[in-house]
Design a protein around this motif. Structure first.
Motif, short mmCIF file in Angstrom:
data_model
loop_
_atom_site.label_atom_id
_atom_site.label_comp_id
_atom_site.label_asym_id
_atom_site.label_seq_id
_atom_site.Cartn_x
_atom_site.Cartn_y
_atom_site.Cartn_z
N GLY A 22 41.80 39.32 32.97
CA GLY A 22 42.43 38.03 32.69
C GLY A 22 42.19 37.03 33.80
O GLY A 22 41.92 35.84 33.54
N SER A 23 42.23 37.50 35.05
CA SER A 23 41.96 36.63 36.19
C SER A 23 40.52 36.11 36.14
O SER A 23 40.27 34.92 36.39
CB SER A 23 42.18 37.38 37.51
OG SER A 23 43.52 37.76 37.64
N ASN A 24 39.59 36.99 35.82
CA ASN A 24 38.19 36.59 35.73
C ASN A 24 37.98 35.58 34.60
O ASN A 24 37.19 34.63 34.74
CB ASN A 24 37.28 37.80 35.52
CG ASN A 24 37.16 38.64 36.77
OD1 ASN A 24 37.33 38.16 37.88
ND2 ASN A 24 36.87 39.92 36.59
N ARG A 25 38.67 35.76 33.50
CA ARG A 25 38.56 34.82 32.38
C ARG A 25 39.03 33.43 32.79
O ARG A 25 38.39 32.42 32.51
CB ARG A 25 39.37 35.36 31.20
CG ARG A 25 39.29 34.49 29.98
CD ARG A 25 40.05 35.13 28.84
NE ARG A 25 40.04 34.26 27.67
CZ ARG A 25 40.73 34.51 26.57
NH1 ARG A 25 41.47 35.60 26.49
NH2 ARG A 25 40.68 33.67 25.57
N LEU A 26 40.19 33.38 33.47
CA LEU A 26 40.70 32.10 33.94
C LEU A 26 39.77 31.51 34.99
O LEU A 26 39.55 30.30 35.03
CB LEU A 26 42.13 32.27 34.48
CG LEU A 26 42.87 31.00 34.84
CD1 LEU A 26 43.05 30.08 33.64
CD2 LEU A 26 44.22 31.35 35.45
N HIS A 27 39.23 32.37 35.86
CA HIS A 27 38.33 31.92 36.94
C HIS A 27 37.10 31.22 36.37
O HIS A 27 36.62 30.24 36.95
CB HIS A 27 37.93 33.12 37.80
CG HIS A 27 37.20 32.74 39.06
ND1 HIS A 27 35.84 32.81 39.16
CD2 HIS A 27 37.67 32.30 40.25
CE1 HIS A 27 35.49 32.42 40.38
NE2 HIS A 27 36.58 32.10 41.05
N LYS A 28 36.59 31.70 35.24
CA LYS A 28 35.42 31.06 34.62
C LYS A 28 35.73 29.65 34.15
O LYS A 28 34.87 28.78 34.19
CB LYS A 28 34.92 31.91 33.44
CG LYS A 28 34.23 33.19 33.87
CD LYS A 28 33.81 34.01 32.68
CE LYS A 28 33.23 35.34 33.16
NZ LYS A 28 32.90 36.23 32.05
#
Length: 124
Positions: A22-28
């Motif tokens: 989820g963090s990576n998704r938001l980071h993108k």
């Protein structure tokens, strides 16, 4: 929770993986905001006057108080990785429970202890 049950063992790792995904998704989508948050939290947990272990235990206590299951698991794992003992975790739970009452007590004696048992028996 039986720590030898495969579902229980995978629950902790899967929950942390879900958080990271989820963090990576938001980071993108919001790289500057997320990277700023990551940089801030990384700086907060660096060794300093307060040790990394103590910082992780503080985070466990606050997470229990806040009833934040992901942070309870993440920071309990971090505390173990930095040398926290079961007795230190127990004292952290007690302090949080003293401030948070029954909700903190129930989260501490279930989720935090189950997470400790899982990561204390699993190679990191």
């Amino acid at each position: 929770m039986d720590m030898y049950d495969e579902e229980a063992v995978n629950y902790f790792d899967q929950s942390i993986l879900d958080y990271k995904q989820g963090s990576n998704r938001l980071h993108k989508r919001m790289p500057e905001m997320v990277q700023g948050y990551f940089n801030f939290t990384e700086a907060c947990f660096k060794e300093g006057t307060i040790s990394k272990k103590q910082k992780q235990l503080i985070a466990v206590g606050i997470s229990i108080y806040a009833q934040d299951e992901y942070c309870i698991m993440y920071h309990t794992k971090g505390a173990i990785e930095n040398g926290a003992t079961e007795d230190e975790l127990m004292e952290t739970i007690a302090i949080s429970a003293a401030l948070g009452g029954g909700a903190a007590f129930s989260q501490g004696v279930t989720l935090a202890l189950d997470t400790y048992d899982h990561y204390n028996q699993t190679p990191h």
